[in-house]
Scaffold this motif. Structure first.
Motif, PDB file in Angstrom:
ATOM      1  N   GLN A 163     -11.701  -7.227   5.782  1.00  0.00           N
ATOM      2  CA  GLN A 163     -12.736  -8.083   6.353  1.00  0.00           C
ATOM      3  C   GLN A 163     -14.074  -7.353   6.441  1.00  0.00           C
ATOM      4  O   GLN A 163     -15.130  -7.967   6.268  1.00  0.00           O
ATOM      5  CB  GLN A 163     -12.299  -8.555   7.741  1.00  0.00           C
ATOM      6  CG  GLN A 163     -11.098  -9.502   7.724  1.00  0.00           C
ATOM      7  CD  GLN A 163     -10.522  -9.750   9.113  1.00  0.00           C
ATOM      8  OE1 GLN A 163     -10.874  -9.050  10.076  1.00  0.00           O
ATOM      9  NE2 GLN A 163      -9.637 -10.732   9.235  1.00  0.00           N
ATOM     10  N   ILE A 164     -14.035  -6.050   6.679  1.00  0.00           N
ATOM     11  CA  ILE A 164     -15.260  -5.273   6.834  1.00  0.00           C
ATOM     12  C   ILE A 164     -15.919  -5.021   5.483  1.00  0.00           C
ATOM     13  O   ILE A 164     -17.143  -5.080   5.343  1.00  0.00           O
ATOM     14  CB  ILE A 164     -14.963  -3.939   7.536  1.00  0.00           C
ATOM     15  CG1 ILE A 164     -14.477  -4.192   8.966  1.00  0.00           C
ATOM     16  CG2 ILE A 164     -16.194  -3.037   7.546  1.00  0.00           C
ATOM     17  CD1 ILE A 164     -13.886  -2.975   9.621  1.00  0.00           C
ATOM     18  N   ALA A 165     -15.114  -4.715   4.467  1.00  0.00           N
ATOM     19  CA  ALA A 165     -15.648  -4.402   3.145  1.00  0.00           C
ATOM     20  C   ALA A 165     -16.281  -5.635   2.515  1.00  0.00           C
ATOM     21  O   ALA A 165     -16.017  -6.772   2.908  1.00  0.00           O
ATOM     22  CB  ALA A 165     -14.534  -3.858   2.254  1.00  0.00           C
ATOM     23  N   ARG A 166     -17.124  -5.401   1.503  1.00  0.00           N
ATOM     24  CA  ARG A 166     -17.686  -6.512   0.743  1.00  0.00           C
ATOM     25  C   ARG A 166     -16.581  -7.186  -0.074  1.00  0.00           C
ATOM     26  O   ARG A 166     -15.566  -6.572  -0.373  1.00  0.00           O
ATOM     27  CB  ARG A 166     -18.779  -6.018  -0.196  1.00  0.00           C
ATOM     28  CG  ARG A 166     -19.912  -5.237   0.481  1.00  0.00           C
ATOM     29  CD  ARG A 166     -20.871  -4.709  -0.567  1.00  0.00           C
ATOM     30  NE  ARG A 166     -20.146  -3.958  -1.600  1.00  0.00           N
ATOM     31  CZ  ARG A 166     -20.641  -3.666  -2.797  1.00  0.00           C
ATOM     32  NH1 ARG A 166     -21.853  -4.068  -3.122  1.00  0.00           N
ATOM     33  NH2 ARG A 166     -19.924  -2.977  -3.674  1.00  0.00           N
ATOM     34  N   ALA A 167     -16.814  -8.429  -0.455  1.00  0.00           N
ATOM     35  CA  ALA A 167     -15.797  -9.150  -1.224  1.00  0.00           C
ATOM     36  C   ALA A 167     -15.500  -8.451  -2.538  1.00  0.00           C
ATOM     37  O   ALA A 167     -14.367  -8.484  -3.031  1.00  0.00           O
ATOM     38  CB  ALA A 167     -16.259 -10.583  -1.467  1.00  0.00           C
ATOM     39  N   GLU A 168     -16.508  -7.799  -3.125  1.00  0.00           N
ATOM     40  CA  GLU A 168     -16.314  -7.160  -4.427  1.00  0.00           C
ATOM     41  C   GLU A 168     -15.784  -5.734  -4.321  1.00  0.00           C
ATOM     42  O   GLU A 168     -15.503  -5.098  -5.352  1.00  0.00           O
ATOM     43  CB  GLU A 168     -17.627  -7.160  -5.224  1.00  0.00           C
ATOM     44  CG  GLU A 168     -18.776  -6.420  -4.557  1.00  0.00           C
ATOM     45  CD  GLU A 168     -19.641  -7.324  -3.689  1.00  0.00           C
ATOM     46  OE1 GLU A 168     -20.847  -7.053  -3.583  1.00  0.00           O
ATOM     47  OE2 GLU A 168     -19.098  -8.293  -3.123  1.00  0.00           O
ATOM     48  N   ASP A 169     -15.631  -5.211  -3.125  1.00  0.00           N
ATOM     49  CA  ASP A 169     -15.118  -3.844  -2.971  1.00  0.00           C
ATOM     50  C   ASP A 169     -13.607  -3.808  -3.170  1.00  0.00           C
ATOM     51  O   ASP A 169     -12.907  -4.785  -2.917  1.00  0.00           O
ATOM     52  CB  ASP A 169     -15.477  -3.295  -1.585  1.00  0.00           C
ATOM     53  CG  ASP A 169     -16.965  -3.045  -1.429  1.00  0.00           C
ATOM     54  OD1 ASP A 169     -17.636  -2.873  -2.457  1.00  0.00           O
ATOM     55  OD2 ASP A 169     -17.449  -3.039  -0.289  1.00  0.00           O
ATOM     56  N   PHE A 170     -13.140  -2.668  -3.599  1.00  0.00           N
ATOM     57  CA  PHE A 170     -11.718  -2.458  -3.896  1.00  0.00           C
ATOM     58  C   PHE A 170     -11.110  -1.683  -2.731  1.00  0.00           C
ATOM     59  O   PHE A 170     -11.403  -0.500  -2.536  1.00  0.00           O
ATOM     60  CB  PHE A 170     -11.597  -1.676  -5.213  1.00  0.00           C
ATOM     61  CG  PHE A 170     -10.192  -1.465  -5.681  1.00  0.00           C
ATOM     62  CD1 PHE A 170      -9.518  -2.456  -6.373  1.00  0.00           C
ATOM     63  CD2 PHE A 170      -9.537  -0.268  -5.449  1.00  0.00           C
ATOM     64  CE1 PHE A 170      -8.226  -2.256  -6.827  1.00  0.00           C
ATOM     65  CE2 PHE A 170      -8.249  -0.052  -5.892  1.00  0.00           C
ATOM     66  CZ  PHE A 170      -7.591  -1.056  -6.578  1.00  0.00           C
ATOM     67  N   VAL A 171     -10.268  -2.362  -1.935  1.00  0.00           N
ATOM     68  CA  VAL A 171      -9.668  -1.754  -0.750  1.00  0.00           C
ATOM     69  C   VAL A 171      -8.213  -1.423  -1.068  1.00  0.00           C
ATOM     70  O   VAL A 171      -7.467  -2.283  -1.549  1.00  0.00           O
ATOM     71  CB  VAL A 171      -9.751  -2.689   0.461  1.00  0.00           C
ATOM     72  CG1 VAL A 171      -9.165  -2.027   1.704  1.00  0.00           C
ATOM     73  CG2 VAL A 171     -11.192  -3.117   0.706  1.00  0.00           C
ATOM     74  N   ALA A 172      -7.787  -0.189  -0.813  1.00  0.00           N
ATOM     75  CA  ALA A 172      -6.430   0.246  -1.164  1.00  0.00           C
ATOM     76  C   ALA A 172      -5.862   1.102  -0.042  1.00  0.00           C
ATOM     77  O   ALA A 172      -6.594   1.635   0.803  1.00  0.00           O
ATOM     78  CB  ALA A 172      -6.437   1.030  -2.473  1.00  0.00           C
ATOM     79  N   ARG A 173      -4.541   1.212  -0.050  1.00  0.00           N
ATOM     80  CA  ARG A 173      -3.855   2.139   0.852  1.00  0.00           C
ATOM     81  C   ARG A 173      -3.248   3.254   0.007  1.00  0.00           C
ATOM     82  O   ARG A 173      -2.460   3.001  -0.906  1.00  0.00           O
ATOM     83  CB  ARG A 173      -2.760   1.427   1.641  1.00  0.00           C
ATOM     84  CG  ARG A 173      -2.025   2.376   2.598  1.00  0.00           C
ATOM     85  CD  ARG A 173      -0.861   1.696   3.278  1.00  0.00           C
ATOM     86  NE  ARG A 173      -0.126   2.627   4.144  1.00  0.00           N
ATOM     87  CZ  ARG A 173       1.191   2.619   4.289  1.00  0.00           C
ATOM     88  NH1 ARG A 173       1.930   1.733   3.632  1.00  0.00           N
ATOM     89  NH2 ARG A 173       1.786   3.487   5.078  1.00  0.00           N
ATOM     90  N   LEU A 174      -3.610   4.484   0.328  1.00  0.00           N
ATOM     91  CA  LEU A 174      -3.120   5.622  -0.437  1.00  0.00           C
ATOM     92  C   LEU A 174      -1.742   6.052   0.037  1.00  0.00           C
ATOM     93  O   LEU A 174      -0.974   6.643  -0.722  1.00  0.00           O
ATOM     94  CB  LEU A 174      -4.100   6.785  -0.319  1.00  0.00           C
ATOM     95  CG  LEU A 174      -5.509   6.510  -0.878  1.00  0.00           C
ATOM     96  CD1 LEU A 174      -6.398   7.731  -0.667  1.00  0.00           C
ATOM     97  CD2 LEU A 174      -5.448   6.146  -2.347  1.00  0.00           C
ATOM     98  N   GLY A 175      -1.408   5.772   1.285  1.00  0.00           N
ATOM     99  CA  GLY A 175      -0.136   6.195   1.859  1.00  0.00           C
ATOM    100  C   GLY A 175      -0.346   6.624   3.299  1.00  0.00           C
ATOM    101  O   GLY A 175      -1.447   7.025   3.689  1.00  0.00           O
ATOM    102  N   GLY A 176       0.735   6.567   4.089  1.00  0.00           N
ATOM    103  CA  GLY A 176       0.620   6.977   5.491  1.00  0.00           C
ATOM    104  C   GLY A 176      -0.467   6.187   6.189  1.00  0.00           C
ATOM    105  O   GLY A 176      -0.519   4.958   6.139  1.00  0.00           O
TER     106      GLY A 176
END
Length: 767
Positions: free
Chosen positions: A384-397
């Protein structure tokens, strides 16, 4: 009775002719005309034939291929004139005069010839109709197969096939049903086409157990064989639906079995407004269409299963199973793509490495189920915080990543003098929003969790022209941010790599140190300022290097926390400190131990067990131990902290708030906490008693503590003037270099023996 057209030049002859043939209907017309009604045989004389020859030719073409026999009555002298017309325009001649018996025989022969031609015509017409229906069924089959091949899903497949079936035929209605497996064994109509919505609405069908299952549709499902109803009016199987069929004008039907799977059956039903519509060839082709529909459904389901398996395999490879965010593998591919597109699109980018502050204690203390839900909530908030075009990922932990990409066509780049500066500004704005948002509590039912986030930022291509390095550089910057405290962000710079290598070396050394039990407990006395006696000894962690040098916590504590070794090293401290205290209490039985608990230790699920085990092994009461908790660690999860401190206090442990004044504790919160002592941070003592603001602040803390019935330990006491001020202000305890510096276990025992636990006011010993 046959219809005979008799036309002779002499009307009396026509009359006499008719009287001779009473068993037949005689048609007569004015001279030169044919009757409008069809007739079975024409009997003419030569003159009349000549007049009507052209009309007869046209009539013959109209009724072709049926035969229209013509018999001409001639005189003997006229036979040569018609010889060439025999067999084509004239089928029989009769020479006058002749007998009535011969005439009747000739007429009977020609009528038989006519009947035979009509029968052949009927057979030919039926064959042509059947051929036409078969060709139409072929067209339906071909079009239906194309629809099956192009089907996107089952409802669309059913609709398209049925619409094609109705469009390319004269069928009145077609529907596809599924045999339900429930107790009522109903047949559910999945799709239909044709102008008969009312019939579908009122149709009752089942496929087992009652009269509504004995119709063509139910039998087709039960037997797996086509069921043809040639005439609704006479077929007993159609009796339950006869009135409904009459209402809509249906006279015949065919029901063809469908098999969507080994256990799921269905039916294709087709209706016509004419009886005996469905020929064997037509039904055979419609069977093939039904088989192709079944195959189409199986193919669609197999395709859906394959797509689902591919999606599962893809998600397993590229998505985080817990949060649904892209995982590290997907991140690496995005970074590789960034490298590949750099020269063509001149892209610039920023990577934000996000590490959660305080997650480990929640996960360890409340369990993985709570921790997993919290990570899911964090992922949603980051998205929700990031821009719509940003790539949000979870690296682990508890580590997340946001990739911000910009093309040279983006306004933020095209309007900037320096694209790298523009990207850095955008990344800083996002990091600021993120760190502020992550400080907002996460609500899970009755629980409220407090987290923070430390963010490291690396820029492409400003920091590196190899995008795969961005994660490592942002990770290094994140640790720099974490060292400044929770809720900060930092950009990567080259010197951090050198510092990171040193930190990595330190972490490796710490692992070896824990295994080698190289951590040692040192002690500093806490003096009761009212009596001058040593009331407590505070245990302080030291790392003894192989060369004998001793490192203080400032050199290794953060790395110890980050590497997860604080639990094991903390347990070593508890074991040694309890052992030392037990030895000292043989001579000083009321001496007590003060032990620091880090925020990570505070949330260990087995902390209480560790403490009680250490006490039990050395026969120490819980009252011999004062546990110090920093004010900052308490603010990470206030409700949970209160509950845990209540548990510790209930078990007999004394509780002290360490570094008081550096956090944000409220008076109402202090009043509700099971706290015995406040330890005033040494930063407040620097200006005492010469600086008025510092002096008044310490005095205010002492007065507040007195009103709450709390004792105060003043840390950082280094001068006699400070000691005199504290004594005058009725501070109960003091700790600092004025009394003694931290010392080893052996030195502390000597210190206690030398002083008899009594601090000498004039220049007390310092070890």
């Amino acid at each position: 009775m046959a219809r005979l057209f008799v036309s002779l030049s002499q009307p009396d002859n026509t009359r006499i002719f008719g009287e001779s043939l009473p068993q037949h209907e005689i048609l007569q017309t004015p001279p030169g005309e044919l009757p409008e009604a069809l007739f079975d045989l024409a009997i003419l004389d030569l003159a009349t034939f000549v007049r009507l020859r052209e009309n007869l030719r046209k009539r013959r073409q109209a009724v072709s291929p049926a035969l229209m026999p013509v018999m001409v009555l001639l005189q003997q002298s006229q036979t040569q004139r018609v010889r060439d017309l025999l067999g084509s325009e004239i089928h029989e001649i009769m020479i006058r005069p002749s007998s009535r018996v011969e005439l009747l025989a000739r007429i009977d022969s020609l009528l038989k010839l006519h009947d035979l031609s009509r029968q052949q015509q009927v057979l030919l017409n039926n064959a042509e109709q059947n051929q036409a229906r078969t060709e139409r069924a072929y067209r339906v089959l071909a079009a239906g197969n194309e629809v099956v091949l192009r089907g996107e899903d089952e409802p669309q497949l059913f609709r398209s096939v049925l619409e094609t079936l109705i469009r390319l035929s004269d069928y009145a209605l077609a529907w596809i049903g599924r045999a339900e497996a429930g107790n009522n064994r109903a047949v559910e109509v999945m799709a239909w086409s044709g102008d008969a919505a009312g019939y579908i609405r009122d149709l009752q069908l089942r496929w087992q157990e009652d009269r509504f299952s004995e119709g063509p549709a139910g039998l087709a499902i039960k037997t797996g064989m086509p069921q043809i109803c040639e005439d609704v009016e006479t077929d007993a199987r159609f009796r339950p639906w006869r009135d409904l069929a009459r209402k809509h004008g249906f006279r015949s039907s065919v029901a063809l079995p469908l098999a969507f799977s080994e256990t799921e059956l269905g039916v294709l039903a087709i209706y016509s407004t004419r009886p005996r519509t469905f020929t064997d060839d037509e039904v055979s082709l419609l069977e093939r269409l039904a088989a192709n529909i079944s195959f189409g459904v199986e193919t669609l389901r197999m395709r859906d299963r394959l797509q689902e398996q591919r999606a599962l395999a893809w998600n397993s490879a590229y998505r985080d199973a817990l949060t649904g965010l892209p995982n590290r593998q997907w991140v690496m591919e995005e970074l590789s793509q960034l490298d590949a597109e750099f020269n063509r699109h001149r892209r610039v980018a920023a990577v934000l490495f996000v590490d959660l502050d305080g997650f480990k204690r929640i996960n360890d203390s409340l369990g993985h189920e709570v921790g997993d839900q919290l990570l899911h909530d964090v992922a949603r908030r980051l998205t929700q915080i990031a821009r719509a075009e940003d790539f949000v990922a979870r690296l682990g932990g508890d580590e997340f990543l946001i990739l911000m990409r910009f093309d040279e066509s983006d306004d933020i780049i095209s309007q900037a003098e320096d694209p790298n500066t523009a990207v850095a500004d955008a990344a800083a704005q996002l990091a600021d929003r993120l760190t502020r948002a992550m400080k907002q509590p996460f609500q899970q039912g009755a629980l409220q969790h407090h987290l923070g986030a430390s963010v490291g930022i690396s820029l492409y291509p400003a920091d590196t022209t190899r995008a795969s390095d961005l994660i490592n550089y942002a990770d290094i910057a994140m640790y720099e941010a974490k060292s400044a405290g929770s809720g900060h962000f930092r950009f990567y710079y080259t010197e951090l790599s050198v510092r990171n290598r040193h930190k990595l070396t330190l972490k490796n050394n710490l692992h070896r140190a824990v295994d080698a039990r190289a951590f040692d407990a040192w002690y500093q006395p806490i003096i009761d300022l009212r009596t001058g006696e040593v009331a407590y000894v505070e245990a302080l962690m030291r790392l003894v290097h192989p060369d004998g040098t001793v490192a203080t916590p400032g050199h290794f504590l953060q790395a110890l926390e980050e590497s997860g070794l604080i639990s094991r090293s903390g347990q070593l401290m508890i074991e040694q400190a309890c052992s030392d205290l037990a030895a000292w209490r043989t001579r000083f039985p009321d001496l007590r131990l003060s032990l620091n608990l880090s925020v990570n230790q505070l949330w260990q699920p087995n902390l209480v067990d560790q403490l009680e085990q250490g006490l039990s092994e050395h026969s120490l009461p819980a009252s011999a131990l004062m546990l110090e908790v920093t004010e900052g660690s308490m603010m990470t999860d206030i409700v949970k902290t209160e509950q845990f401190l209540e548990e510790l206090h209930g078990r007999g442990f004394e509780i002290a708030i360490d570094d008081f004044g550096t956090g944000y504790s409220s008076l109402s919160r202090l009043r509700s906490l099971p706290v015995n002592k406040l330890k005033v941070d040494k930063s407040f003592m620097h200006g005492v008693p010469h600086e008025r603001k510092s002096t008044e602040m310490v005095r205010a803390i002492l007065q507040m503590a007195a009103s709450l019935d709390l004792d105060v330990v003043a840390e950082g006491v280094e001068t006699e003037n400070q000691l005199q001020f504290l004594s005058a202000a009725q501070c109960q305890f003091g700790q600092g270099f004025l009394f003694a510096r931290p010392m080893s276990s052996a030195d502390m025992f000597s210190y206690l023996n030398q002083t008899g636990r009594k601090y000498a006011q004039a220049g007390g010993p310092a070890a």
